[in-house]
Design an enzyme around this catalytic site. Structure first.
Site, mmCIF file in Angstrom:
data_model
loop_
_atom_site.group_PDB
_atom_site.id
_atom_site.type_symbol
_atom_site.label_atom_id
_atom_site.label_comp_id
_atom_site.label_asym_id
_atom_site.label_seq_id
_atom_site.Cartn_x
_atom_site.Cartn_y
_atom_site.Cartn_z
ATOM 1 N N ASP A 170 -3.021 7.094 91.653
ATOM 2 C CA ASP A 170 -3.971 5.980 91.574
ATOM 3 C C ASP A 170 -4.680 6.063 90.219
ATOM 4 O OD1 ASP A 170 -3.191 5.296 94.135
ATOM 5 O OD2 ASP A 170 -4.867 6.331 95.094
ATOM 6 N N ARG A 184 2.040 -0.070 110.694
ATOM 7 C CA ARG A 184 0.987 0.767 110.128
ATOM 8 C C ARG A 184 0.120 -0.033 109.145
ATOM 9 N NH1 ARG A 184 0.666 4.323 105.443
ATOM 10 N NH2 ARG A 184 -0.938 5.851 105.889
ATOM 11 N N HIS A 243 1.431 10.532 95.290
ATOM 12 C CA HIS A 243 1.540 10.319 96.735
ATOM 13 C C HIS A 243 2.414 9.106 97.023
ATOM 14 C CE1 HIS A 243 -1.980 8.126 95.270
ATOM 15 N NE2 HIS A 243 -1.797 7.269 96.249
ATOM 16 N N HIS A 251 3.409 7.426 93.386
ATOM 17 C CA HIS A 251 2.536 6.952 92.300
ATOM 18 C C HIS A 251 1.268 7.783 92.295
ATOM 19 C CE1 HIS A 251 0.912 5.023 95.901
ATOM 20 N NE2 HIS A 251 -0.243 4.935 95.254
HETATM 21 O O1 LIG Z 1 -0.904 3.680 102.848
HETATM 22 C C1 LIG Z 1 -1.089 4.799 102.393
HETATM 23 O O2 LIG Z 1 -1.143 5.804 103.098
HETATM 24 C C2 LIG Z 1 -1.221 4.979 100.897
HETATM 25 C C3 LIG Z 1 -1.792 3.799 100.172
HETATM 26 C C4 LIG Z 1 -1.882 4.022 98.691
HETATM 27 O O3 LIG Z 1 -1.468 5.022 98.178
HETATM 28 C C5 LIG Z 1 -2.468 2.990 97.819
HETATM 29 O O4 LIG Z 1 -2.865 1.895 98.316
HETATM 30 O O5 LIG Z 1 -2.576 3.251 96.598
HETATM 31 FE FE LIG Z 2 -2.202 5.204 96.119
#
Ligand SMILES: O=C(O)CCC(=O)C(=O)O
Ligand SMILES: [Fe+2]
Length: 343
Positions: free
Chosen positions: A227, A292, A282, A225
């Site tokens: 942001d 994690r 990403h 996605h």
């Molecule tokens: O957890 C991650 O490394 C990415 C989180 C992410 O892309 C988001 O919260 O939009």
């Molecule tokens: Fe993100």
């Protein structure tokens, strides 16, 4: 604040896209969470000449370095960001405390189908054929109403940590945004106007949890996605997992650098820069032994601000629209949103 809330109200989620499974009870990855091999979770082989920039914010040339990082990658890590020592650890441990609660307890603060805050699956879930190995908790402003439900006698510490973290993120995000504006070849009035109009208003703090997974090669933590807002500042706690897509190369890992924060350009900044800053697609992969946690701060302008490419950056590639309208298009069309507003 109304930006995200209104867009989401008009695009409510079905319950099965809202409630995460009880990951701790699973001994194998269920079919519902097995992603097709075409997603290939392994990053391309690493190459020392091909890694995400690390920017020292105390560098006297920070404006040029940040500008270059935004143009070449759209994602970079920052050191010397001025966060008080200990705050990164505190936000991580508060997030861990939340996600380690029993599932039934977490469900008491489930996001409503058209809501924006609380516990639940990633908002992008309905756009993908499989479920993600992920649970999240979204905060906009105060977390007190939800924290009181989770810990009736002991909610204050969680709220204090989240408030403090958001306060520092807001300052850092605004400073980064000003540095980025300075790196662009804008007229003085346009720069000042943008700095004032786009000061952070629609912010959200997203706590992400990726429980350890019995077979991490078959599932995804967070699907690909971009942001939506201007900038995201991400704290990857302890465990790597973030990957970014690079045209002509594939998925590249963004390994965590101790004490550093990851910054990425969001759709609105891509639009403002008239495409000069790339879209940053990403995703997150999961781990076989570690639970994690990551904490993402999304920084954006007021809901009613009008957004469009800066006039000095060439013939506009995108039409001008309100932030509220763009967020609504994104909530309904996800990855197609930018092409829907392209000229
Ligand atoms: O957890 C991650 O490394 C990415 C989180 C992410 O892309 C988001 O919260 O939009
Ligand atoms: Fe993100």
């Amino acid at each position: 604040m109304s930006t995200l809330l209104e867009a989401y109200k008009n695009n409510p989620l079905q319950l099965h896209h809202l409630i995460p499974v009880d990951f701790h009870s699973l001994r194998a990855v269920p079919e519902s969470h097995v992603w097709p091999e075409s997603y290939n979770f392994r990053p391309s082989p690493s190459d020392e000449n091909f890694s995400i920039p690390i920017v020292d914010l105390a560098d006297p040339n920070v404006k040029d370095i940040v500008g270059r990082a935004c143009q070449t990658w759209g994602i970079f890590q920052v050191t010397n960001h001025g966060l008080p020592s200990g705050l990164l650890e505190e936000v991580e441990s508060a997030a861990r405390r939340l996600f380690s609660l029993p599932t039934e307890q977490k469900k008491k603060v489930l996001r409503s189908p058209g809501g924006a805050t609380g516990y639940g699956c990633a908002r992008i879930a309905p756009f993908f054929p499989k479920f993600m190995w992920h649970e999240g908790f979204t905060i906009m402003g105060s977390s007190v109403d939800h924290a009181r439900v989770l810990w009736p006698l002991d909610y204050k510490h969680f709220c204090d940590v989240m408030d403090e973290y958001q306060k520092h993120m807001k300052t850092l995000a605004h400073e980064l945004f000003l540095t980025i504006l300075n790196s662009l070849d804008l007229s003085e009035p346009e720069k000042n106007w943008a700095a004032a109009v786009y000061d952070s208003e629609s912010n959200a703090l997203q706590l992400n949890s990726y429980p350890s997974c019995p077979d991490p090669t078959r599932t995804l933590g967070l699907a690909p996605h971009t942001d939506s807002l201007l900038l995201t500042i991400l704290h990857q706690c302890e465990t790597n997992g973030l990957q970014t897509f690079r045209d002509g190369f594939g998925w590249v890992s963004v390994p965590r650098v101790s004490g550093a924060l990851t910054v990425n350009v969001g759709d609105l900044l891509h639009i403002l820069s008239n495409g000069r800053f790339p879209m940053v697609c990403h995703r997150a992969v999961v781990n076989g032994t570690r639970h994690r946690i990551s904490v993402a701060y999304f920084y954006g302008p007021r809901a009613d601000s009008v957004i469009g490419p800066f006039s000095k950056l060439g013939f506009p590639r995108y039409r001008t629209l309100t932030v509220k309208e763009y967020i609504g298009i994104k909530a309904a069309h996800l990855g197609e949103a930018l092409s829907l507003i392209a000229i």
